[in-house]
Design a protein around this motif. Structure first.
Motif, PDB file in Angstrom:
ATOM      1  N   GLN A   4      13.282  77.852  51.512  1.00 42.73           N
ATOM      2  CA  GLN A   4      12.928  78.918  50.585  1.00 42.73           C
ATOM      3  C   GLN A   4      12.199  80.048  51.316  1.00 42.73           C
ATOM      4  N   ASP A   5      12.673  81.285  51.091  1.00 41.66           N
ATOM      5  CA  ASP A   5      12.038  82.484  51.659  1.00 41.66           C
ATOM      6  C   ASP A   5      12.092  82.521  53.181  1.00 41.66           C
ATOM      7  N   THR A   7      15.066  82.914  56.689  1.00 46.43           N
ATOM      8  CA  THR A   7      16.384  83.424  57.062  1.00 46.43           C
ATOM      9  C   THR A   7      17.126  82.378  57.876  1.00 46.43           C
ATOM     10  N   ALA A  26      22.070  79.161  51.180  1.00 50.68           N
ATOM     11  CA  ALA A  26      21.686  80.192  50.213  1.00 50.68           C
ATOM     12  C   ALA A  26      21.232  79.559  48.898  1.00 50.68           C
ATOM     13  N   THR A  31      17.862  83.241  52.965  1.00 45.13           N
ATOM     14  CA  THR A  31      18.679  84.443  53.139  1.00 45.13           C
ATOM     15  C   THR A  31      19.602  84.171  54.316  1.00 45.13           C
ATOM     16  N   VAL A  33      22.570  85.007  57.009  1.00 46.99           N
ATOM     17  CA  VAL A  33      23.341  86.010  57.733  1.00 46.99           C
ATOM     18  C   VAL A  33      24.443  85.273  58.478  1.00 46.99           C
ATOM     19  N   GLU A  48      26.655  84.931  46.706  1.00 49.60           N
ATOM     20  CA  GLU A  48      25.298  85.466  46.589  1.00 49.60           C
ATOM     21  C   GLU A  48      24.388  84.873  47.659  1.00 49.60           C
ATOM     22  N   GLY A  49      23.597  85.736  48.268  1.00 44.90           N
ATOM     23  CA  GLY A  49      22.631  85.291  49.264  1.00 44.90           C
ATOM     24  C   GLY A  49      23.185  85.185  50.666  1.00 44.90           C
ATOM     25  N   ARG A  51      25.277  87.306  53.735  1.00 45.85           N
ATOM     26  CA  ARG A  51      25.802  88.569  54.254  1.00 45.85           C
ATOM     27  C   ARG A  51      26.540  88.284  55.555  1.00 45.85           C
ATOM     28  N   THR A  73      15.158  90.675  58.562  1.00 50.47           N
ATOM     29  CA  THR A  73      15.361  90.666  57.107  1.00 50.47           C
ATOM     30  C   THR A  73      14.055  90.724  56.322  1.00 50.47           C
ATOM     31  N   ARG A  75      12.149  88.064  56.221  1.00 46.05           N
ATOM     32  CA  ARG A  75      11.839  86.656  56.067  1.00 46.05           C
ATOM     33  C   ARG A  75      11.993  85.998  57.434  1.00 46.05           C
TER      34      ARG A  75
END
Length: 252
Positions: A4-5, A7, A26, A31, A33, A48-49, A51, A73, A75
């Motif tokens: 949680q929170d 990357t 995610a 987050t 990537v 979602e979440g 990229r 990011t 995070r």
């Protein structure tokens, strides 16, 4: 390691094992990537979440720039999962002559050096983050294959590259221990990925029949679930884990 929170970086994230892992991370609050080739990203739906960034993992310059973007990011970068890989088949000496040495080198560049590039450059960024309990900062999960142990006919390049990933696991864990970064490796067996989508149902059934139990192909979601376990379990370090239903591959 809590997700949680934070990357996470996932390579090969546009499809197959990478896509399933990116989605799971995610869902757990990270987050994500994702790195993949531009041709793979085109038309992909990361969810979602997640990229996706166009990155060739064999190019350290591209990897370094993408890792810097992931680390920025807002995070802390805590998790790296290397799923990018290729698996062309060719015998060392076949009907058309010797193995294409350029192809052999390409397999090693993607599967082994690509893993090293992302792990090393991401570790440098993770090492800059604030430590958590016991000095923990992050975790890397690499993807090898049971071919590292049971390489079949035509898998010399693939088995060698994945064997390199397995051999890298313990020394990488020892090298990165002082920075609070764990390293583990997953060796999947036969998993239902896009590479298998092109073969017949009969062929797939034959593959599944060779698995002792459960007598079916593995699922990308099961791989992702194992990755999350390795990320969350802070005392698992330097380990190589087979996910194969007790399958041991025959020579061919």
């Amino acid at each position: 390691m809590q997700l949680q929170d934070t990357t996470a970086i996932v390579t090969g994230a546009a499809s197959g094992l990478g896509a399933a892992t990116a989605h799971a991370l995610a869902e757990a609050g990270a987050t994500v990537v994702g790195f993949d080739l531009p041709s793979s990203i085109e038309g992909a739906e990361p969810g979602e979440g997640v990229r996706l960034l166009p990155v060739d993992v064999t190019d350290p310059t591209q990897v370094e720039a993408a890792v810097a973007e992931a680390a920025g990011t807002g995070r802390p970068l805590r998790t790296v999962v290397n799923c990018a890989g290729i698996g062309p088949s060719a015998r060392l000496l076949g009907k058309k002559g010797p193995h294409d040495l350029g192809l052999f080198a390409k397999v090693v560049q993607v599967n082994l050096l690509g893993t090293v590039h992302v792990m090393t450059l991401a570790a440098a960024r993770i090492a800059e983050t604030e430590p958590l309990a016991d000095g923990a900062r992050g975790v890397v999960v690499n993807t090898a294959s049971i071919a590292a142990f049971d390489g079949q006919v035509g898998q010399a390049a693939y088995a060698a590259s994945k064997g390199g990933v397995v051999g890298l696991t313990l020394p990488a864990a020892r090298d990165l221990a002082q920075h609070g970064i764990r390293v583990n490796t997953v060796c999947p067996g036969i998993v239902e990925t896009p590479m298998l989508a092109t073969v017949s149902e009969e062929f797939r059934a034959g593959l599944a029949a060779g698995v002792p139990f459960p007598q079916r192909l593995g699922r990308p979601e099961e791989f992702a679930d194992l990755v999350l376990t390795l990320v969350r379990h802070d005392y698992l370090n330097g380990e190589t884990i087979r996910m194969d239903g007790a399958l041991r591959m025959a020579p061919r």
